[in-house]
Scaffold this motif. Sequence first.
Motif, mmCIF file in Angstrom:
data_model
loop_
_atom_site.group_PDB
_atom_site.id
_atom_site.type_symbol
_atom_site.label_atom_id
_atom_site.label_comp_id
_atom_site.label_asym_id
_atom_site.label_seq_id
_atom_site.Cartn_x
_atom_site.Cartn_y
_atom_site.Cartn_z
ATOM 1 N N PHE A 124 9.851 -1.350 3.415
ATOM 2 C CA PHE A 124 8.585 -0.626 3.431
ATOM 3 C C PHE A 124 7.358 -1.521 3.211
ATOM 4 O O PHE A 124 6.384 -1.468 3.959
ATOM 5 C CB PHE A 124 8.643 0.465 2.349
ATOM 6 C CG PHE A 124 7.534 1.465 2.452
ATOM 7 C CD1 PHE A 124 7.529 2.426 3.450
ATOM 8 C CD2 PHE A 124 6.491 1.447 1.542
ATOM 9 C CE1 PHE A 124 6.514 3.362 3.541
ATOM 10 C CE2 PHE A 124 5.470 2.382 1.625
ATOM 11 C CZ PHE A 124 5.479 3.339 2.618
ATOM 12 N N ILE A 125 7.427 -2.368 2.179
ATOM 13 C CA ILE A 125 6.248 -3.183 1.847
ATOM 14 C C ILE A 125 5.937 -4.208 2.949
ATOM 15 O O ILE A 125 4.804 -4.278 3.429
ATOM 16 C CB ILE A 125 6.425 -3.864 0.463
ATOM 17 C CG1 ILE A 125 6.517 -2.794 -0.621
ATOM 18 C CG2 ILE A 125 5.323 -4.862 0.181
ATOM 19 C CD1 ILE A 125 5.203 -2.171 -1.023
ATOM 20 N N PRO A 126 6.938 -5.005 3.389
ATOM 21 C CA PRO A 126 6.629 -5.936 4.493
ATOM 22 C C PRO A 126 6.164 -5.190 5.744
ATOM 23 O O PRO A 126 5.285 -5.675 6.476
ATOM 24 C CB PRO A 126 7.957 -6.645 4.765
ATOM 25 C CG PRO A 126 8.756 -6.459 3.530
ATOM 26 C CD PRO A 126 8.321 -5.162 2.927
ATOM 27 N N ALA A 127 6.736 -3.988 5.984
ATOM 28 C CA ALA A 127 6.342 -3.212 7.158
ATOM 29 C C ALA A 127 4.871 -2.785 7.044
ATOM 30 O O ALA A 127 4.118 -2.842 8.012
ATOM 31 C CB ALA A 127 7.235 -1.987 7.305
ATOM 32 N N THR A 128 4.486 -2.367 5.823
ATOM 33 C CA THR A 128 3.088 -1.985 5.614
ATOM 34 C C THR A 128 2.181 -3.172 5.898
ATOM 35 O O THR A 128 1.181 -3.063 6.593
ATOM 36 C CB THR A 128 2.859 -1.517 4.152
ATOM 37 O OG1 THR A 128 3.679 -0.394 3.919
ATOM 38 C CG2 THR A 128 1.409 -1.142 3.909
ATOM 39 N N ARG A 129 2.589 -4.343 5.363
ATOM 40 C CA ARG A 129 1.748 -5.528 5.547
ATOM 41 C C ARG A 129 1.605 -5.889 7.017
ATOM 42 O O ARG A 129 0.511 -6.180 7.487
ATOM 43 C CB ARG A 129 2.306 -6.704 4.769
ATOM 44 C CG ARG A 129 1.551 -6.824 3.510
ATOM 45 C CD ARG A 129 1.630 -8.197 2.924
ATOM 46 N NE ARG A 129 1.894 -7.932 1.515
ATOM 47 C CZ ARG A 129 3.072 -8.040 0.978
ATOM 48 N NH1 ARG A 129 4.090 -8.507 1.670
ATOM 49 N NH2 ARG A 129 3.232 -7.732 -0.262
ATOM 50 N N THR A 130 2.718 -5.844 7.740
ATOM 51 C CA THR A 130 2.660 -6.181 9.160
ATOM 52 C C THR A 130 1.770 -5.178 9.900
ATOM 53 O O THR A 130 0.918 -5.564 10.706
ATOM 54 C CB THR A 130 4.074 -6.169 9.775
ATOM 55 O OG1 THR A 130 4.906 -6.972 8.952
ATOM 56 C CG2 THR A 130 4.070 -6.703 11.184
ATOM 57 N N ALA A 131 1.960 -3.872 9.594
ATOM 58 C CA ALA A 131 1.167 -2.853 10.277
ATOM 59 C C ALA A 131 -0.321 -3.018 9.964
ATOM 60 O O ALA A 131 -1.173 -2.797 10.825
ATOM 61 C CB ALA A 131 1.654 -1.456 9.878
ATOM 62 N N VAL A 132 -0.625 -3.430 8.724
ATOM 63 C CA VAL A 132 -2.027 -3.646 8.354
ATOM 64 C C VAL A 132 -2.611 -4.816 9.144
ATOM 65 O O VAL A 132 -3.729 -4.745 9.660
ATOM 66 C CB VAL A 132 -2.150 -3.877 6.827
ATOM 67 C CG1 VAL A 132 -3.499 -4.470 6.464
ATOM 68 C CG2 VAL A 132 -1.928 -2.570 6.078
ATOM 69 N N VAL A 133 -1.837 -5.893 9.268
ATOM 70 C CA VAL A 133 -2.321 -7.068 10.023
ATOM 71 C C VAL A 133 -2.570 -6.684 11.487
ATOM 72 O O VAL A 133 -3.614 -7.013 12.062
ATOM 73 C CB VAL A 133 -1.307 -8.233 9.920
ATOM 74 C CG1 VAL A 133 -1.670 -9.352 10.889
ATOM 75 C CG2 VAL A 133 -1.265 -8.774 8.501
ATOM 76 N N VAL A 134 -1.623 -5.950 12.062
ATOM 77 C CA VAL A 134 -1.787 -5.509 13.453
ATOM 78 C C VAL A 134 -3.049 -4.640 13.574
ATOM 79 O O VAL A 134 -3.863 -4.803 14.484
ATOM 80 C CB VAL A 134 -0.540 -4.717 13.931
ATOM 81 C CG1 VAL A 134 -0.785 -4.082 15.292
ATOM 82 C CG2 VAL A 134 0.677 -5.637 14.006
#
Length: 378
Positions: free
Chosen positions: A191-201
Amino acid sequence: MRSSIRLGRIKGIPFKVHISFLFILPFFAIVFGFTHVPDILGFQLGFDNLPISWPVKLGLGLIASILFFTAVLLHELAHSLMAIRHGYKISGITLFIFGGATEIERQPKDAVGEGIMAFVGPATSLIIGVVLLPIWFLLRDAPSLGINIIAIMVSMMSFYNILLAGFNLIPAFPMDGGRILRSFLARRIGFIPATRTAVVVGKAIAIGMAIFGFFYNIWLILIALFIYLGAKEEEKSTLIGHTLEGITIGNVMTSDVSVVPPTMVVRELLDKIMMERHIGYPVVHNDHVVGIVTLHDVQGIPASHHYTTEVGQIMSRNVVSVGQDIPAMDALQIMARQRIGRLLVMEDQILIGIVTRSDIIRMLEIRSMERGIPLGRG
Ligand SMILES: [Zn+2]
């Protein structure tokens, strides 16, 4: 959301309009009614070409904007109903200047559910838009003015619902597409890495959109800003919510509460503050909490009055209390909403503790160090 007017309930879900909506509705009515919108992809997007008087155009524009926001409401309703099916509690739907927002009381943890919840909104808009398409094609060349008006209305609703679906599918927070992307990634990387990636995108898309908007359409810059700030906000609240998971008020409160009587004078209060280094005290009279006094309340009292002014005269009577079992994250949100820095912890009307924003922030910092989640400040 603040400054909202409640309109009613649909399937038990309260729906409200933000005051910004009262300005946007007439604005849309004028745009739909008068502006000569260039017809895009064969869709007719306004009533300006019709041989009718201006009040009729304005009236039609108003009907079109009400229909449009009804479609936005259906989009949000789809999110809400799916969320309820997944066991979430919905506090309401708010329509505001950028469309609609569904307020979910808790941050979704169930990432797969979140993806479905996010997807049904744009799906609803897309279905409305696509279903209207053949009706538009059937009616478009009718010779009668009445049918012409209906045809344009259908054309506009078809176009704007498809646009709404497309816009919301942009894979950037706070758009639905950002949530779909996170849910998709969360199954693979957590969840956390996914949130970070989605935020960067999301941020990258916002920056690209702003640059494109600078050359082609100034409105895109505004939307880009909305997306950029939304992405940042999502990152922060997700990380905070995740880090504070499982922490209740009972874990962070100070139980040994120092209290003051309403008859204490300001001078004594200042001495107590200096000695004990707390900056806020519950004010207790006959075993009942009657207020709360902080260093802030003392500011503005001239020193010559320090021996005559009593705590009861300057304290705040707005005492917000919580139980010790509520999650720390919820307490943070209550403090933010009420714009206060501390909450009293009460159990059966008895004061058992006090919790400040800094208590929770300290716990947040300790936890994030333990777990190696960099939170950043601010
Ligand atoms: Zn949506």
